[in-house]
Write an enzyme that holds these catalytic residues in place. Structure first.
Site, PDB file in Angstrom:
ATOM      1  N   ALA A  64       0.845  -1.203   0.000  1.00 61.46           N
ATOM      2  CA  ALA A  64       0.000   0.000   0.000  1.00 61.46           C
ATOM      3  C   ALA A  64       0.872   1.243   0.000  1.00 61.46           C
ATOM      4  CB  ALA A  64      -0.877  -0.015   1.246  1.00 61.46           C
ATOM      5  N   GLY A 109       0.634  -5.455   0.659  1.00 63.39           N
ATOM      6  CA  GLY A 109      -0.250  -5.594  -0.494  1.00 63.39           C
ATOM      7  C   GLY A 109       0.484  -6.034  -1.753  1.00 63.39           C
ATOM      8  N   GLU A 112       0.503  -9.651  -1.444  1.00 62.13           N
ATOM      9  CA  GLU A 112      -0.877 -10.128  -1.608  1.00 62.13           C
ATOM     10  C   GLU A 112      -1.277 -10.125  -3.089  1.00 62.13           C
ATOM     11  OE1 GLU A 112      -2.423  -7.369   1.392  1.00 62.13           O
ATOM     12  OE2 GLU A 112      -3.271  -9.105   2.438  1.00 62.13           O
ATOM     13  N   GLU A 132       2.562  -6.336   7.724  1.00 63.11           N
ATOM     14  CA  GLU A 132       1.570  -5.370   8.216  1.00 63.11           C
ATOM     15  C   GLU A 132       1.515  -5.244   9.735  1.00 63.11           C
ATOM     16  OE1 GLU A 132       1.093  -7.519   5.755  1.00 63.11           O
ATOM     17  OE2 GLU A 132      -0.160  -6.657   4.173  1.00 63.11           O
TER      18      GLU A 132
HETATM   19  N1  COA Z   1       4.445   3.562   0.077  1.00 67.71           N
HETATM   20  C1  COA Z   1       4.845   4.764  -0.385  1.00 67.71           C
HETATM   21  N2  COA Z   1       6.142   5.044  -0.674  1.00 67.71           N
HETATM   22  C2  COA Z   1       7.038   4.054  -0.508  1.00 67.71           C
HETATM   23  C3  COA Z   1       6.681   2.788  -0.032  1.00 67.71           C
HETATM   24  C4  COA Z   1       5.309   2.549   0.263  1.00 67.71           C
HETATM   25  N3  COA Z   1       4.863   1.355   0.704  1.00 67.71           N
HETATM   26  N4  COA Z   1       7.804   2.027   0.043  1.00 67.71           N
HETATM   27  C5  COA Z   1       8.807   2.796  -0.375  1.00 67.71           C
HETATM   28  N5  COA Z   1       8.344   4.030  -0.711  1.00 67.71           N
HETATM   29  C6  COA Z   1       9.115   5.201  -1.153  1.00 67.71           C
HETATM   30  C7  COA Z   1      10.030   5.720  -0.053  1.00 67.71           C
HETATM   31  O1  COA Z   1       9.312   6.564   0.809  1.00 67.71           O
HETATM   32  C8  COA Z   1      11.058   6.457  -0.882  1.00 67.71           C
HETATM   33  O2  COA Z   1      10.542   7.683  -1.289  1.00 67.71           O
HETATM   34  P1  COA Z   1      11.476   9.033  -1.286  1.00 67.71           P
HETATM   35  O3  COA Z   1      12.539   8.740  -2.312  1.00 67.71           O
HETATM   36  O4  COA Z   1      10.523  10.093  -1.709  1.00 67.71           O
HETATM   37  O5  COA Z   1      12.000   9.148   0.087  1.00 67.71           O
HETATM   38  C9  COA Z   1      11.195   5.562  -2.110  1.00 67.71           C
HETATM   39  O6  COA Z   1      10.015   4.792  -2.183  1.00 67.71           O
HETATM   40  C10 COA Z   1      12.355   4.615  -2.021  1.00 67.71           C
HETATM   41  O7  COA Z   1      12.231   3.926  -0.789  1.00 67.71           O
HETATM   42  P2  COA Z   1      13.515   3.465   0.039  1.00 67.71           P
HETATM   43  O8  COA Z   1      13.039   2.901   1.330  1.00 67.71           O
HETATM   44  O9  COA Z   1      14.487   4.589   0.100  1.00 67.71           O
HETATM   45  O10 COA Z   1      14.071   2.361  -0.962  1.00 67.71           O
HETATM   46  P3  COA Z   1      14.870   1.026  -0.675  1.00 67.71           P
HETATM   47  O11 COA Z   1      15.149   0.447  -1.999  1.00 67.71           O
HETATM   48  O12 COA Z   1      16.006   1.284   0.274  1.00 67.71           O
HETATM   49  O13 COA Z   1      13.846   0.066   0.133  1.00 67.71           O
HETATM   50  C11 COA Z   1      11.784  -1.078   0.500  1.00 67.71           C
HETATM   51  C12 COA Z   1      12.713  -0.405  -0.505  1.00 67.71           C
HETATM   52  C13 COA Z   1      10.553  -1.558  -0.255  1.00 67.71           C
HETATM   53  C14 COA Z   1      12.508  -2.277   1.141  1.00 67.71           C
HETATM   54  C15 COA Z   1      11.406  -0.082   1.624  1.00 67.71           C
HETATM   55  O14 COA Z   1      11.007   1.138   1.023  1.00 67.71           O
HETATM   56  C16 COA Z   1      10.283  -0.536   2.506  1.00 67.71           C
HETATM   57  O15 COA Z   1      10.501  -1.327   3.418  1.00 67.71           O
HETATM   58  N6  COA Z   1       9.046  -0.038   2.264  1.00 67.71           N
HETATM   59  C17 COA Z   1       7.881  -0.359   3.089  1.00 67.71           C
HETATM   60  C18 COA Z   1       7.389  -1.749   2.753  1.00 67.71           C
HETATM   61  C19 COA Z   1       6.235  -2.162   3.659  1.00 67.71           C
HETATM   62  O16 COA Z   1       6.361  -2.317   4.858  1.00 67.71           O
HETATM   63  N7  COA Z   1       5.072  -2.389   3.040  1.00 67.71           N
HETATM   64  C20 COA Z   1       3.909  -2.843   3.741  1.00 67.71           C
HETATM   65  C21 COA Z   1       2.742  -1.971   3.410  1.00 67.71           C
HETATM   66  S1  COA Z   1       1.313  -2.515   4.266  1.00 67.71           S
END
Ligand code: COA
Length: 258
Positions: A64, A109, A112, A132
């Site tokens: 999400a 998501g 999912e 989550e």
């Molecule tokens: N929603 C919105 N933006 C997201 C996002 C999400 N779920 N996941 C990553 N982004 C954005 C970050 O905020 C960042 O934006 P910015 O450049 O404007 O700061 C950009 O994507 C890059 O993210 P970053 O964390 O710097 O990249 P990374 O390659 O080091 O790591 C992930 C990638 C996916 C491992 C990490 O972003 C992450 O753990 N995201 C959350 C995942 C999560 O818990 N999802 C469950 C949702 S219910």
């Protein structure tokens, strides 16, 4: 807002989540488009299979859109979640074979959505998780239902209750993905699967998928009735006659989907 792209070639729709800068997170607009695409591609007789992947090499989908969700008022929270689960349900209901090519990590998501596809390939080094509970919520777009059906209750509880991020190799060992491919090898691996699917009758694939999906949650007698119903659809098809003819003539079948 960057929406998923679609390219149709050789009877296959290739859909790409296209927000690499946001790690292909599922915004409201993306969810609406995914839902629309699932319906359109599912109904299009020219499309025999659908491939879903993500742009970039960092993530298939980070779940999400957490930034967007932060700004959603409490009164809109439920419809917002309904949009994600609606999109993922629509994807699961595509009546044709669907392949998820996990080009990078998938969380929440994002995983999912992958679980709503039929066949999953993952690039080596990519991590997966239903994380989550670490965000004060829980999987709400099919994760608590599809994951245990796929890998069993014990492993699903490990992943979901601990909010674990697991490696591609562990995902393979659990049966969560069918193969791990080296970096740069995803396209060829998808083409290999599509080649195999192309040798099968489209209607057979649809009916076999329907029999599995509709039968998996019912008792064996009802499941066998569903299987027979689906089988009968293939029985009176031109492709069934072509399959038998091709076998007798020792040549590859030329299936039309009729
Ligand atoms: N929603 C919105 N933006 C997201 C996002 C999400 N779920 N996941 C990553 N982004 C954005 C970050 O905020 C960042 O934006 P910015 O450049 O404007 O700061 C950009 O994507 C890059 O993210 P970053 O964390 O710097 O990249 P990374 O390659 O080091 O790591 C992930 C990638 C996916 C491992 C990490 O972003 C992450 O753990 N995201 C959350 C995942 C999560 O818990 N999802 C469950 C949702 S219910």
């Amino acid at each position: 807002m960057t929406l998923p792209t679609v390219e149709i070639r050789d009877h296959v729709a290739h859909v790409t989540l296209n927000r690499p800068d946001a790690r292909n997170a599922l915004s409201r607009a993306v969810n609406e488009e995914l839902r629309r695409l699932a319906a359109v591609l599912g109904d299009d007789p020219a499309v025999r299979a659908v491939v879903l992947t993500g742009a970039g090499d960092q993530a298939f989908c980070a779940g999400a859109d957490l930034k967007e969700r932060k700004g959603v008022p409490a009164s809109e929270a439920k419809p917002y979640i309904d949009a994600i689960s609606g999109a993922i349900d629509a994807w699961a209901r595509i009546p044709k074979p669907t392949i998820c090519a996990l080009n990078g990590a998938a969380y929440g998501g994002g995983l999912e959505l992958a679980l709503a596809c039929d066949l999953r390939l993952i690039v080596e080094g990519a991590e997966l998780g239903l994380t989550e509970v670490r965000l004060g919520i829980m999987p709400g777009a099919g994760g608590t239902q599809r994951l245990p059906r796929l890998i069993g209750v014990a492993a699903a509880k490990e992943l979901i209750l601990l909010g674990r991020r697991i490696s591609s190799e562990r995902a393979l060992a659990l049966g969560l993905v069918m193969a791990v491919v080296p970096p740069g090898g995803l396209g060829a691996a998808v083409d290999g699967l599509l080649g195999e699917l192309a040798g099968c009758a489209p209607r057979s694939l649809q009916m076999a998928k329907a029999a599995i999906d509709r039968g998996v949650d019912v008792g064996i007698d009802e499941g066998l009735r569903i299987e027979r119903q689906c089988y009968d659809v293939t029985l009176f098809s031109e492709d069934r006659d072509e399959g038998l003819r091709a076998f007798a003539e020792r040549r590859p079948a030329r299936f039309t989907g009729r």
